[in-house]
Design a protein around this motif. Structure first.
Motif: not given
Length: 212
Positions: A8-11, A67-75, A93-100
């Motif tokens: 359900w997370a991505k939808p 709040g930035i989180e790369m994991q879809t489920v956590a987001t 934000i659902c994306a990799n925080g390494a690209n700040l």
């Protein structure tokens, strides 16, 4: 820690673009447009299940938070909470925080929170630690002149590494805690899920507040 997949997370994320951004580079330099009021902007890199960033937004309506989180489920888990409370001063934000530096313009951010980041304990993994010099360079770029960095961990190795890394980069320490929960400052502390778990076991929580 990676969470189990939740179909359900991505939808859910796709259905709520008013709260979650999956292409953050499109808002570089324009983040204030995502909020009803232009206010100092604070970000958490790696928000996990969102307890910290949600409570901060509730406590401080005078600030805007991302709040930035790369994991879809956590987001998705954080989004569910945000849909319940509908905090106008919180975006996700659902994306990799390494690209700040690709997501935020120079001097766009007032403060950065790093809470219980992955310690990447092996020596060859040092470049992945969020207090490695390449990350510090990005923080310096996006932070305002008086902006600050707050870092918390239960991992002593990561704490000691971070002290050295920040010092070698030339950062100035505002305050360092060797056991935050034994300090009077705990009254103003906002906990994360991990923090509550580890501190309940009697593990010391380390914290650093610093600026460039």
């Amino acid at each position: 820690m990676r969470l189990r997949n939740k179909p359900w997370a991505k939808p859910l994320i796709a259905a709520n673009p008013q709260w979650v951004i999956t292409s953050p580079n499109e808002y570089r330099g324009k983040w204030q447009d995502r909020f009803p009021r232009k206010q100092p902007l604070y970000i958490e890199i790696g928000m996990g299940k969102g307890r910290f960033i949600i409570e901060m937004a509730q406590k401080h309506p005078e600030f805007n938070f991302i709040g930035i989180e790369m994991q879809t489920v956590a987001t998705g888990i954080v989004l569910k909470k945000q849909l319940e409370v509908q905090l106008p001063n919180l975006q996700l934000i659902c994306a990799n925080g390494a690209n700040l530096s690709e997501y935020f313009a120079n001097s766009e951010v007032a403060g950065i929170y790093l809470n219980f980041s992955d310690p990447w304990p092996k020596k060859r993994q040092a470049k992945r630690r969020l207090t490695y010099k390449s990350f510090l360079s990005q923080y310096q770029q996006v932070l305002q002149v008086k902006g600050h960095l707050e870092f918390k961990t239960d991992n002593r190795g990561l704490f000691e590494y971070s002290l050295v890394s920040l010092n070698e980069y030339g950062m100035k320490f505002d305050k360092v805690w060797l056991d935050l929960h034994a300090s009077p400052d705990i009254e103003q502390n906002t906990m994360t899920e991990y923090e509550e778990k580890f501190s309940a076991k009697g593990q010391p929580i380390y914290k650093i507040e610093a600026h460039f």
